[in-house]
Design an enzyme around this catalytic site. Structure first.
Site, mmCIF file in Angstrom:
data_model
loop_
_atom_site.group_PDB
_atom_site.id
_atom_site.type_symbol
_atom_site.label_atom_id
_atom_site.label_comp_id
_atom_site.label_asym_id
_atom_site.label_seq_id
_atom_site.Cartn_x
_atom_site.Cartn_y
_atom_site.Cartn_z
ATOM 1 N N GLY A 79 0.802 -1.220 0.000
ATOM 2 C CA GLY A 79 0.000 0.000 0.000
ATOM 3 C C GLY A 79 0.834 1.268 0.000
ATOM 4 N N ILE A 84 -2.131 -8.804 0.207
ATOM 5 C CA ILE A 84 -2.846 -9.689 -0.721
ATOM 6 C C ILE A 84 -2.513 -9.285 -2.158
ATOM 7 C CG2 ILE A 84 -4.775 -10.316 0.803
ATOM 8 C CD1 ILE A 84 -6.418 -8.111 -0.638
ATOM 9 N N TYR A 111 -15.313 3.882 7.788
ATOM 10 C CA TYR A 111 -13.860 3.901 8.006
ATOM 11 C C TYR A 111 -13.537 4.580 9.345
ATOM 12 C CZ TYR A 111 -8.954 5.247 7.181
ATOM 13 O OH TYR A 111 -7.604 5.446 7.289
HETATM 14 N N1 SER Z 1 -6.336 9.119 3.909
HETATM 15 C C1 SER Z 1 -7.455 8.493 4.555
HETATM 16 C C2 SER Z 1 -8.631 8.472 3.665
HETATM 17 O O1 SER Z 1 -8.797 9.399 2.923
HETATM 18 C C3 SER Z 1 -7.799 9.214 5.816
HETATM 19 O O2 SER Z 1 -7.021 8.717 6.859
HETATM 20 O O3 SER Z 1 -9.404 7.560 3.744
#
Ligand code: SER
Length: 337
Positions: free
Chosen positions: A38, A62, A168
């Site tokens: 990532g 993954i 999130y």
């Molecule tokens: N960079 C992340 C996002 O935009 C925020 O922590 O999901």
């Protein structure tokens, strides 16, 4: 050694394992990075490999990994698979985990249950390995996404209202509470940062709301225009990747007793809007034009703080960012062009 590794049933890589074992006699520790392909995980893996040349780094994801330095070994790992994670930890003698795998805010809104499962249950998998004493230290990234519409937007305090509106943000907020709980109840040495948007040029971000702050540089160079999915005036905290990596390494090296925040530290840097980034880009590329076509990510961005009060990080372990917006802009354009 775990039997499943011996007989190859967990993607074996037995030769690599043997090489690692012989190397381990010489090295102090073996570090695990999840989400190593990532945006942050890839640069963190490389930074750790350079910071600890005598250590072995087990990079997992993954997805196919980028090229890493020699002391990095790659294994496939879906972090929701607690058994395989446990097996790798035992087989490679992992002492420290940097658990970077996550579904980011924009993509998580399309897959809320998967986001919860991945972001929270995988953290519990890691914390349980530490609770059992096999892993001695854990880093886990949280985010400005833990904050919401009722949080003070300017200089958002370390402790205060956190009412995340995205799945999130909810998963990161829950994760923070789990980290504090595992530290208080089981003495797990878990450390965390609330990353703001991270700007970088090496590995593209994916699925985040703050991705526009990276895309804008690519599009400025390629097309001299950028159609931004958040509005021009939306201000968010941002950090350049070298600062984010430096903060992560610093937090993990500070003595445990210096850490007063076991949920997650606020981490500030630059605060800027798309129009401010565009103005900086225009100093280098005068023909650049910003157009804004806000979509659902604009609503997410507007629920997050403008700027962050990171006094606790500054006091506890000496955090200080180095890159301002003009430095970031010049460096991004230089590397991408
Ligand atoms: N960079 C992340 C996002 O935009 C925020 O922590 O999901």
């Amino acid at each position: 050694m775990a039997d499943a590794v011996k007989d190859g049933s967990a993607n074996g890589h037995f030769e690599l394992y043997l090489r690692l074992q012989s190397g381990m006699e010489k090295c102090m520790r073996t570090l695990l990075v999840t989400g190593a392909a990532g945006q942050i995980g890839s640069e963190l893996t490389t930074a750790l490999a350079h910071r600890f040349p005598a250590a072995s780094i087990l990079a997992t994801d993954i997805r196919h990994p980028p090229e890493f330095p020699e002391n990095v070994i790659f294994e496939h790992l879906d972090v929701r698979d607690a058994d395989r994670m446990s097996l790798l930890v035992d087989a490679y003698g992992i002492s420290t985990v940097y658990h970077m795998a996550a579904l980011l805010s924009a993509v998580a809104e399309q897959l809320p249950e998967k986001a919860w499962d991945l972001n929270v249950n995988s953290l519990l998998n890691v914390l349980n390995l530490s609770k059992s004493g096999r892993v001695t230290q854990v880093f886990w990234p949280s985010s400005i996404a833990v904050f919401g519409p009722h949080t003070p937007r300017l200089k958002t305090p370390q402790h205060g209202v956190a009412d995340p509106t995205t799945v999130y943000g909810i998963s990161k907020w829950a994760g923070e509470r789990w980290c504090a709980y595992y530290f208080n109840r089981f003495h797990v040495d878990v450390r965390s940062l609330r990353y703001p948007g991270i700007i970088s040029w090496k590995t593209a971000p994916g699925g985040g709301t703050t991705d526009y702050a990276v895309e804008i540089f690519h599009q400025a160079l390629e097309n001299k225009r950028y159609d931004c999915f958040v509005d021009a005036d939306v201000t968010l905290p941002m950090l350049y990747m070298p600062d984010a990596i430096a903060a992560t390494l610093a937090l993990m090296e500070v003595p445990s007793q210096a850490i007063t925040v076991r949920s997650s530290y606020n981490l500030g840097g630059v605060s800027c809007s798309p129009s401010q980034i565009a103005a900086e880009i225009k100093k280098h590329l005068p023909g650049f034009a910003l157009h804004c076509k806000p979509d659902f990510r604009d609503t997410i961005a507007r629920s997050w703080p403008d700027s962050i009060d990171d006094a606790a990080a500054r006091t506890d372990w000496g955090w200080k960012h180095r890159y301002g917006l003009s430095d970031i802009t010049a460096d991004m354009l230089e590397h991408l062009s």
